[in-house]
Design a protein around this motif. Structure first.
Motif, mmCIF file in Angstrom:
data_model
loop_
_atom_site.group_PDB
_atom_site.id
_atom_site.type_symbol
_atom_site.label_atom_id
_atom_site.label_comp_id
_atom_site.label_asym_id
_atom_site.label_seq_id
_atom_site.Cartn_x
_atom_site.Cartn_y
_atom_site.Cartn_z
ATOM 1 N N VAL A 65 -47.169 -53.344 -55.146
ATOM 2 C CA VAL A 65 -48.163 -52.585 -54.232
ATOM 3 C C VAL A 65 -49.254 -51.920 -55.430
ATOM 4 O O VAL A 65 -48.320 -50.959 -56.059
ATOM 5 C CB VAL A 65 -47.918 -51.780 -53.167
ATOM 6 N N TYR A 66 -50.311 -52.176 -55.736
ATOM 7 C CA TYR A 66 -51.187 -51.572 -56.667
ATOM 8 C C TYR A 66 -52.294 -50.575 -55.955
ATOM 9 O O TYR A 66 -52.882 -51.141 -54.993
ATOM 10 C CB TYR A 66 -51.610 -52.371 -57.602
ATOM 11 N N GLN A 67 -52.505 -49.486 -56.577
ATOM 12 C CA GLN A 67 -53.621 -48.769 -55.860
ATOM 13 C C GLN A 67 -54.754 -48.915 -56.722
ATOM 14 O O GLN A 67 -54.748 -48.608 -58.135
ATOM 15 C CB GLN A 67 -53.387 -47.168 -56.044
ATOM 16 N N ILE A 68 -55.982 -49.435 -56.326
ATOM 17 C CA ILE A 68 -57.204 -49.648 -57.166
ATOM 18 C C ILE A 68 -58.124 -48.282 -57.193
ATOM 19 O O ILE A 68 -58.637 -48.010 -55.910
ATOM 20 C CB ILE A 68 -57.796 -50.813 -56.765
ATOM 21 N N ILE A 69 -58.193 -47.713 -58.226
ATOM 22 C CA ILE A 69 -59.306 -46.580 -58.069
ATOM 23 C C ILE A 69 -60.517 -46.780 -58.971
ATOM 24 O O ILE A 69 -60.259 -47.059 -60.068
ATOM 25 C CB ILE A 69 -58.300 -45.210 -58.585
ATOM 26 N N ALA A 70 -61.716 -47.136 -58.211
ATOM 27 C CA ALA A 70 -62.691 -47.443 -59.046
ATOM 28 C C ALA A 70 -63.951 -46.541 -58.910
ATOM 29 O O ALA A 70 -64.015 -45.711 -57.914
ATOM 30 C CB ALA A 70 -63.400 -48.620 -58.320
ATOM 31 N N ASN A 71 -64.414 -45.872 -60.004
ATOM 32 C CA ASN A 71 -65.362 -44.865 -60.187
ATOM 33 C C ASN A 71 -66.655 -45.356 -60.963
ATOM 34 O O ASN A 71 -66.573 -46.169 -61.806
ATOM 35 C CB ASN A 71 -64.762 -43.545 -61.022
ATOM 36 N N ALA A 72 -67.745 -44.794 -60.525
ATOM 37 C CA ALA A 72 -69.062 -45.438 -61.169
ATOM 38 C C ALA A 72 -69.139 -44.634 -62.483
ATOM 39 O O ALA A 72 -68.854 -43.488 -62.807
ATOM 40 C CB ALA A 72 -70.228 -45.123 -60.138
ATOM 41 N N VAL A 73 -69.901 -45.049 -63.377
ATOM 42 C CA VAL A 73 -70.184 -44.595 -64.745
ATOM 43 C C VAL A 73 -71.829 -44.500 -64.929
ATOM 44 O O VAL A 73 -72.345 -45.621 -64.692
ATOM 45 C CB VAL A 73 -69.913 -45.373 -65.899
ATOM 46 N N CYS A 74 -72.591 -43.581 -64.905
ATOM 47 C CA CYS A 74 -74.062 -43.243 -64.823
ATOM 48 C C CYS A 74 -74.373 -42.704 -66.252
ATOM 49 O O CYS A 74 -73.529 -42.254 -66.920
ATOM 50 C CB CYS A 74 -74.225 -42.067 -63.636
ATOM 51 N N GLN A 75 -75.571 -42.774 -66.591
ATOM 52 C CA GLN A 75 -76.249 -42.177 -67.681
ATOM 53 C C GLN A 75 -76.140 -40.731 -67.417
ATOM 54 O O GLN A 75 -76.180 -40.015 -66.480
ATOM 55 C CB GLN A 75 -77.704 -42.531 -67.805
ATOM 56 N N PRO A 76 -75.862 -39.628 -68.782
ATOM 57 C CA PRO A 76 -75.539 -38.536 -68.565
ATOM 58 C C PRO A 76 -76.563 -37.673 -67.838
ATOM 59 O O PRO A 76 -76.368 -36.813 -67.092
ATOM 60 C CB PRO A 76 -75.329 -38.217 -70.018
ATOM 61 N N MET A 125 -77.147 -46.322 -63.220
ATOM 62 C CA MET A 125 -75.764 -47.173 -63.132
ATOM 63 C C MET A 125 -75.684 -47.808 -64.391
ATOM 64 O O MET A 125 -76.327 -48.814 -64.502
ATOM 65 C CB MET A 125 -75.307 -47.626 -61.863
ATOM 66 N N VAL A 126 -74.735 -47.600 -65.033
ATOM 67 C CA VAL A 126 -74.426 -48.433 -66.164
ATOM 68 C C VAL A 126 -73.262 -49.373 -66.147
ATOM 69 O O VAL A 126 -73.026 -50.392 -66.929
ATOM 70 C CB VAL A 126 -74.377 -47.886 -67.514
ATOM 71 N N GLY A 127 -72.047 -48.954 -65.147
ATOM 72 C CA GLY A 127 -70.934 -49.695 -64.914
ATOM 73 C C GLY A 127 -70.037 -48.938 -64.062
ATOM 74 O O GLY A 127 -70.490 -48.089 -63.261
ATOM 75 N N ALA A 128 -68.607 -49.278 -64.494
ATOM 76 C CA ALA A 128 -67.659 -48.764 -63.589
ATOM 77 C C ALA A 128 -66.238 -48.742 -64.262
ATOM 78 O O ALA A 128 -66.186 -49.356 -65.059
ATOM 79 C CB ALA A 128 -67.654 -49.338 -62.251
ATOM 80 N N VAL A 129 -65.523 -47.796 -63.911
ATOM 81 C CA VAL A 129 -64.072 -47.655 -64.481
ATOM 82 C C VAL A 129 -63.239 -47.912 -63.437
ATOM 83 O O VAL A 129 -63.056 -47.236 -62.277
ATOM 84 C CB VAL A 129 -63.739 -46.138 -65.220
ATOM 85 N N ILE A 130 -62.186 -49.013 -63.751
ATOM 86 C CA ILE A 130 -61.348 -49.424 -62.679
ATOM 87 C C ILE A 130 -59.888 -49.009 -63.211
ATOM 88 O O ILE A 130 -59.462 -49.379 -64.226
ATOM 89 C CB ILE A 130 -61.223 -50.925 -62.347
#
Length: 555
Positions: free
Chosen positions: A298-309, A315-320
């Motif tokens: 079982v894995y927990q997927i934590i996804a967060n958005a990456v925005c311009q400072p 929105m420029v992407g995401a970190v998973i």
């Protein structure tokens, strides 16, 4: 650059040649006009003297081949012309040179003919009797003269261009050579044109700045790589189009990615709905957590958005981040089961005690039956105390709160002590319990080791049959001490053997209720073995018996 310099020099040379040709031609042409005018003046002076002395008779002896001579009366009538019949000629009073001569004693004018490609220069001189003597000469135009000289001019021009091309090529090579030999990594060490020194110094300063920034970037990249590559969690960095920008080794292992292949799109790594929903939500600016079952874990997927400072909406992407929560989920499941089991195990004796107490309080029990019911209350309370004691022991083992005063323990002597403690229970159940073997020394916590051996032997006695046997054997094998507890009891089915060390788990619940116990004995054995770095193995056949082996590191 060489070609540009070459082209520039050639262009300058050709321009200079053409300009020089035009200038020389213009100067010469102007010189010819001036010379022609002087010639006309000189000729006019001689003709003036002749006409003043001889009159019309002078023209009879005149042989002027190069110029045209016209004698004009004061009223503009042509009296004589050496090239045309005067009677057919129109009045010349309105001619510019004639008017100027009438007014100023002499006059000049130039008339050009585009059809004949020539121009005619006129010089008029007023005589003493008021008549005007006019002389004129024709000269070809500049274009006509140049057309006549076209062949030699073209030859000279081509020869000059060829010579200029050769010289320009050599000069451009010579100019560019010092520039091409500049070492851009160390421009300050190059000897070249003085005019380039400020430029080269600026390049050197920029090189130093770039080197410093690149070193800092490499350092940060190495730190990032060291951190991410040593993470047990999987990491993906993606852009807004799901294209993978970076991932670590753990992510490859979790998702079974082939390191020999290039992985561009994140959705090709895992196509499950939960994984895609987590990534989609992150790319929409939302923090997301999803659980994903993969390869039995079982894995927990934590996804967060990456925005311009400075632009939160850009929105420029995401970190998973992918965390293995198998143990956490299992522990949570164990906790829920443990809570439910503890509640059940506590409720059973408490219900019995409460029911008996209520009967006694209501006076339903006969006086002679009170000792019997009191015994029931005592038995249930002892069961409750034992259960609570086992729970406390197990909790301490879980949290490593067991007193760690380790000492050398003789496992054969301990086995014999346990056999002595359980001898009355064994006789009551009709089971023969013996301990033998060789002395083996183990470095450990005596209390925990005693509970482990006691629980194994107690289970072997309780889950045995009348006339059965239990053997406790201790052997020193190389650098290990092996303790075996073997019985001739009811045995354990193969499908159940993997769960016997779970808390409150019982193979035969009906039999377990008859023999009592808390269901925590083997779980305590498991945690005690982990505390002493021991291994456990189980061998059992239904209706044949069970053998449990503990292997300890020797002291």
């Amino acid at each position: 650059m060489t070609r540009k310099i070459f082209q520039s020099i050639i262009a300058v040379v050709i321009s200079v040649l053409l300009l020089s040709l035009a200038l020389i031609t213009g100067v010469l042409y102007n010189h010819f006009e001036t010379t022609m005018l002087d010639q006309l003046r000189t000729t006019a002076q001689f003709a003036e003297q002749g006409v003043e002395q001889e009159g019309m008779a002078y023209f009879d002896s005149l042989h002027a081949q190069n110029c045209r001579v016209t004698w004009i009366a004061a009223d503009g009538t042509v009296k004589y012309d050496n090239r045309s019949n005067p009677k057919t000629m129109e009045n010349h009073a309105d001619r510019q040179e004639v008017r100027e001569a009438m007014e100023n004693d002499s006059g000049t004018s130039v008339r050009r003919s585009s059809t004949l490609s020539e121009h005619t220069m006129y010089y008029a001189k007023r005589l003493s009797d008021g008549t005007v003597l006019r002389l004129s000469m024709s000269q070809r135009s500049v274009l006509f003269l140049m057309g006549g000289m076209l062949s030699p001019l073209v030859f000279i021009f081509l020869a000059a261009c060829l010579l200029a091309g050769v010289l320009s090529y050599r000069v451009s090579k010579k100019i560019v050579k010092p520039l091409s030999e500049i070492d851009l990594k160390h421009p300050e060490q190059v000897e070249t044109y003085d005019e380039l020194s400020p430029f080269l110094q600026r390049i050197a300063a920029q090189n130093r700045e770039i080197d410093a920034r690149m070193a800092e970037i490499r350092k940060q990249q190495q730190e990032f790589s060291m951190i991410t590559e040593n993470m047990s969690e999987g990491l993906f960095v993606v852009d807004r189009n799901y294209q993978i920008l970076s991932y670590n080794k753990s992510a490859m292992q979790i998702f079974g990615m082939d390191p020999r292949q290039e992985h561009e799109n994140l959705l090709a790594v895992n196509r499950s709905e939960g994984f895609r929903n987590a990534v989609d939500s992150a790319l929409k600016g939302r923090h997301t957590q999803e659980n994903l079952e993969l390869n039995g874990r079982v894995y927990q997927i934590i996804a967060n958005a990456v925005c311009q400072p400075d632009f939160a909406e850009d929105m420029v992407g995401a970190v998973i981040l992918v965390l293995d929560v198998t143990e956490k989920e299992a522990q949570e499941q164990y906790r829920r089961e443990f809570t439910a089991n503890v509640s059940h195990e506590l409720k059973t004796p408490l219900t019995s005690i409460s029911g008996i107490a209520e009967i006694i309080r209501n006076g339903i029990v006969k006086p002679e039956d009170i000792p019997h019911f009191a015994g029931k209350i005592y038995d249930e309370s002892q069961r409750l105390i034992t259960l609570i004691g086992d729970i406390i022991k197990l909790s301490r083992l879980d949290e490593n709160q067991v007193p760690m005063e380790r000492e050398t323990v003789d496992m054969l002597e301990m086995a014999r002590d346990v056999v002595q403690q359980l001898s009355s229970v064994a006789r009551k159940n009709g089971v023969t319990l013996v301990a033998n073997g060789t002395h083996g020394q183990v470095q450990g916590v005596r209390q925990v080791l005693g509970e482990m051996v006691y629980n194994l032997c107690e289970n072997a006695v309780k889950y045995n049959r009348a006339g059965g046997r239990v053997w406790v054997d201790v052997q020193q094998v190389a650098d290990h001490v092996v303790l075996r507890v073997k019985d001739t009891g009811i045995g354990i089915p193969a499908a159940e053997q993997g769960r016997i060390f779970e808390r409150f788990y019982r193979v035969d619940k009906s039999h377990s209720k008859a023999v009592g116990g808390t269901g925590l004995g083997l779980s305590i054995v498991k945690h005690g073995a982990a505390l002493h770095h021991a291994t456990i193995s189980v061998s059992s056949e239904p209706e044949q018996g069970t053998e449990i082996t503990l292997t300890f590191p020797a002291a």
